[in-house]
Enzyme design. Sequence first.
Site, PDB file in Angstrom:
ATOM      1  N   ASP A   1       0.831  -1.194   0.000  1.00  0.00           N
ATOM      2  CA  ASP A   1       0.000   0.000   0.000  1.00  0.00           C
ATOM      3  C   ASP A   1       0.871   1.250   0.000  1.00  0.00           C
ATOM      4  O   ASP A   1       2.083   1.166  -0.180  1.00  0.00           O
ATOM      5  CB  ASP A   1      -0.932  -0.026   1.223  1.00  0.00           C
TER       6      ASP A   1
ATOM      7  N   HIS B   1      -3.732   5.823   3.464  1.00  0.00           N
ATOM      8  CA  HIS B   1      -4.539   4.690   3.008  1.00  0.00           C
ATOM      9  C   HIS B   1      -4.077   3.370   3.629  1.00  0.00           C
ATOM     10  O   HIS B   1      -4.887   2.590   4.156  1.00  0.00           O
ATOM     11  CB  HIS B   1      -4.456   4.627   1.483  1.00  0.00           C
TER      12      HIS B   1
ATOM     13  N   SER C   1     -11.238  -1.135  -1.185  1.00  0.00           N
ATOM     14  CA  SER C   1      -9.992  -1.063  -0.422  1.00  0.00           C
ATOM     15  C   SER C   1     -10.184  -1.504   1.015  1.00  0.00           C
ATOM     16  O   SER C   1      -9.246  -1.972   1.653  1.00  0.00           O
ATOM     17  CB  SER C   1      -9.441   0.367  -0.423  1.00  0.00           C
TER      18      SER C   1
END
Length: 500
Positions: free
Chosen positions: A162, A221, A375
Amino acid sequence: MSKKLEIIFILLVLCVSVDAKNFQNFEFVPNEFIIKLSPDTKIITPNSSFTGIIEIDDILSKMAIDDISPVVPYKKNLDPSLPDINRIYRIRYSVNISPDKAAEKFHNLDYVIYSEPRYIQYETTVPNDPYYSNQWHLPVIDASQAWNTTTGDTSVIIAIVDDAVDLDHEDLADNIFTNWVEYHGTDGVDDDFNGYVDDIHGWDFAENNNDPNPVIDNQDHGTHVSGCASAVTNNGIGVAAPGWKCKILPLKFSNDNSGSLSGDAAAAIIYAADMGAALTNNSYGGGGFSNYFLDAFHYAYELGTLSITSAGNSDENELFYPAGYNSVFSVASTASGDYKSGFSTYHLSVDISSPGSGILSAYPNNDYASASGTSMASPVAAGVAGLIKSQFPDLTANELAVRLSATADNIYDINSEYYLLLGSGRVNANNAVTYTNNQFNTIPVRMALANFSASDLLHGNGDSSFDPGETIDMDISLNNYSIMGSENVNVYLTSADSRI
């Protein structure tokens, strides 16, 4: 886990209509491309300026080459049954030519297996109210019942590929993987001989260093994704997560200037497999099919690492990469009530669905926030897969994928318009860790037409016109997206033409 099935029929006339759409606008990492050379070529050492192959070097000489290097450190005694990752190279150049055009120059050359640009990925998140504080999804997937059977195991590693991961977050720190050989080793020395120096808590595949922490504000994220999978649970602070005790291996691939996902995610997947990760979570997508990514995922799969991927946020029936590769496990998103999330991509390549709307998780600097997207759905499923691996440590990657799929709850009674496009159902953690093989649900066969051709040359009159009573040979290829493969499948061909 092959998802490809080819069937040849000799039948009467069939009319088939295929509608193909391309919803992607591709972006490439500038001034570099990937090339894989054949096994009969010599290994090129890092930081080279030529390959030693005349026809390749002749083209390279016109491109102002800055560097030719292997994408991963050399693997001695690489098993020949695995993809030959030793001969995959990254070529960086200075001339003003787009990476896709540069790579095209090497197509169809001797010794070149493939050449392609590297796609810039993008995160599959839809932001939502950051103060939403109800982890509604854990009761839905029967997490608490599953935790009566197992609360995970510290030997199970979930690699988070990520943008970055906050290693010091109060609700993640105790679950961050530690490479103890490097931890107790000598600074500046590759103590475990894996080609990465001082990789104590993962690696940064964008900046090429051992610090996967976020540097800029928009690198949040991966921290949220990590918390979705395996935030520290039952510690009196923050949030809970399915993985509970499972370890997080942070593998960063966003650059520290803009946060763009331009680092080498494929190399990160190979690294995760080499480090013994049971799972990789891949909550990103972008670009089209990549042989380099396919090699990386297949390498990981053969080493026993199951790669779980987000299906995409297009709300379209489309094949999305990397979720579309045949050795990964694709996850769509559901909302409250088990309805498909309004943003979620749906397709025959989806293997399962998982909650992904309004998921509360960790954010950098000891913060918490809610976010939505496949996600989030993907790491929730990855956390459940971590529980499975903790309870059944000897499962292969395929057996792990089958157990995750075959224990899901059927949600097609309320999603009938998406039949077979949301995988085998919505993930159920308790079923996943308690069911015997005899209790597994039947996983529906998911097939789609890949290619079709018809001819009257062999058994007809050869005039390329299909006449009444004429026998026609048809070649039909089907893509089999079913996770378990398929045997004894009956295929029925029909036509809208009443004369047939």
